[in-house]
Design an enzyme around this catalytic site. Structure first.
Site, PDB file in Angstrom:
ATOM      1  N   ASP A 187       2.603  55.183  57.658  1.00  0.00           N
ATOM      2  CA  ASP A 187       1.588  54.132  57.575  1.00  0.00           C
ATOM      3  C   ASP A 187       0.212  54.808  57.386  1.00  0.00           C
ATOM      4  OD1 ASP A 187       0.152  51.667  58.148  1.00  0.00           O
ATOM      5  OD2 ASP A 187      -0.083  52.407  60.196  1.00  0.00           O
ATOM      6  N   PHE A 188      -0.801  54.024  56.996  1.00  0.00           N
ATOM      7  CA  PHE A 188      -2.134  54.598  56.815  1.00  0.00           C
ATOM      8  C   PHE A 188      -3.041  54.297  58.014  1.00  0.00           C
ATOM      9  CE2 PHE A 188      -6.509  54.725  55.132  1.00  0.00           C
ATOM     10  CZ  PHE A 188      -6.530  56.053  54.724  1.00  0.00           C
ATOM     11  N   ASP A 189      -3.482  53.045  58.163  1.00  0.00           N
ATOM     12  CA  ASP A 189      -4.433  52.700  59.224  1.00  0.00           C
ATOM     13  C   ASP A 189      -3.772  52.816  60.593  1.00  0.00           C
ATOM     14  OD1 ASP A 189      -7.041  51.568  57.917  1.00  0.00           O
ATOM     15  OD2 ASP A 189      -5.389  50.747  56.744  1.00  0.00           O
ATOM     16  N   ASP A 229       2.082  52.414  63.686  1.00  0.00           N
ATOM     17  CA  ASP A 229       1.387  52.112  64.938  1.00  0.00           C
ATOM     18  C   ASP A 229       1.306  50.634  65.268  1.00  0.00           C
ATOM     19  OD1 ASP A 229      -1.952  51.259  64.417  1.00  0.00           O
ATOM     20  OD2 ASP A 229      -0.568  51.598  62.782  1.00  0.00           O
TER      21      ASP A 229
END
Length: 280
Positions: free
Chosen positions: A35-37, A221
């Protein structure tokens, strides 16, 4: 569950330990998906200010040449994630793939281009109504509308009472989504309206099939990462080893409880990737 800087953590589950062993034994068949954020980039009050952790690109560049593929799977537009991540033109990341909008868009480092479908008409219609919905529920002040092309999101992190604004908007935005044939994706003080049919689990499973992965690590997350967790769990039941990593602690317990390894946010993810690259 946890890790020390640049030491590979020991997964808390037998399935996680098996997956880590499989990745270390045959890295050329392993896909590292992230994932990124909240995973590669810290969560910030203004989503337009999010940037990858300073150690993320070096860690990925060290790891990528040793594995089958590295994929970033995000709800953001693919081009935005590439820009905020600093992924373009990096030696070692020639075969990085960014699956944006939950897989609806794709950026390949090898071509440097984004493939994307036409926007869903419901997103355009919902976007036009959003200011009125926020105003009607007294949630205009401090909220932030993020334009995502294939989706639109409302952030409440900057409101005077972020949790109260989030709670007040959840039902009205769910109704707005339903009216326009969209789904509402809740997250960490963000509510996203997007088309149905694509999620991180679908995107991950399709990509792993495409590359013929023999093992996978997925790190996330937030609630939007749970479909990817479920995809990895399904693969594990089919005999493909998978390691689930939670970035962060217990802020989103649904993610933390299902992870094999928990690390302290993006800095912990970077340490894990660095250790993995060193161990291959």
């Amino acid at each position: 569950m946890g890790s020390q800087p640049h030491l590979l953590p020991t997964p808390a589950t037998s399935a996680g330990r098996e997956a880590l062993a499989a990745i270390l034994a045959a890295p050329e068949r392993a896909v590292i998906a992230l994932d990124f954020d909240g995973t590669l980039a810290e969560i910030v009050p203004d989503p337009e200010q999010a940037r990858a952790h300073p150690g993320a690109v070096p860690a990925l560049a060290a790891l990528a040449p040793k594995v089958a593929s590295v994929a970033v799977i995000t709800g953001r537009p693919a081009g935005v994630a590439v820009r905020y991540g600093g992924f373009a033109g990096v030696p070692g990341l020639e075969h990085l793939v960014v699956l944006g909008h939950y897989g609806a868009e794709r950026w390949d480092a090898v071509t440097g281009t984004v493939a994307a479908p036409a926007p869903h008409p419901g997103v355009t219609a919902a976007r036009a109504e959003l200011p009125g919905v926020l105003d009607a529920h007294g949630a205009w002040r401090g909220t932030w509308i993020e334009e995502k092309g294939q989706a639109v999101a409302v952030h409440t992190r900057r409101a005077a009472d972020p949790s109260a604004a989030y709670a007040a908007l959840r039902d009205p935005l769910a109704a707005l989504a339903t009216r326009h044939g969209l789904i509402l994706e809740p997250g960490r003080l963000v509510l996203e309206l997007r088309p149905p049919g694509m999620d991180k689990g679908v995107a991950l499973a399709e990509y792993l099939r495409e590359v013929g992965a023999g093992s996978v690590l997925y790190a996330g997350d937030d609630l939007g990462d749970l479909p990817a967790f479920a995809a990895v769990e399904k693969l594990r039941s089919d005999g493909v080893p998978g390691l689930l990593v939670c970035s962060g602690s217990t802020e989103v317990p649904e993610v933390w409880e299902r992870a094999d390894v928990a690390v302290p946010g993006p800095a912990g993810v970077v340490s894990l990737l660095t250790a993995l690259a060193a161990g291959l």
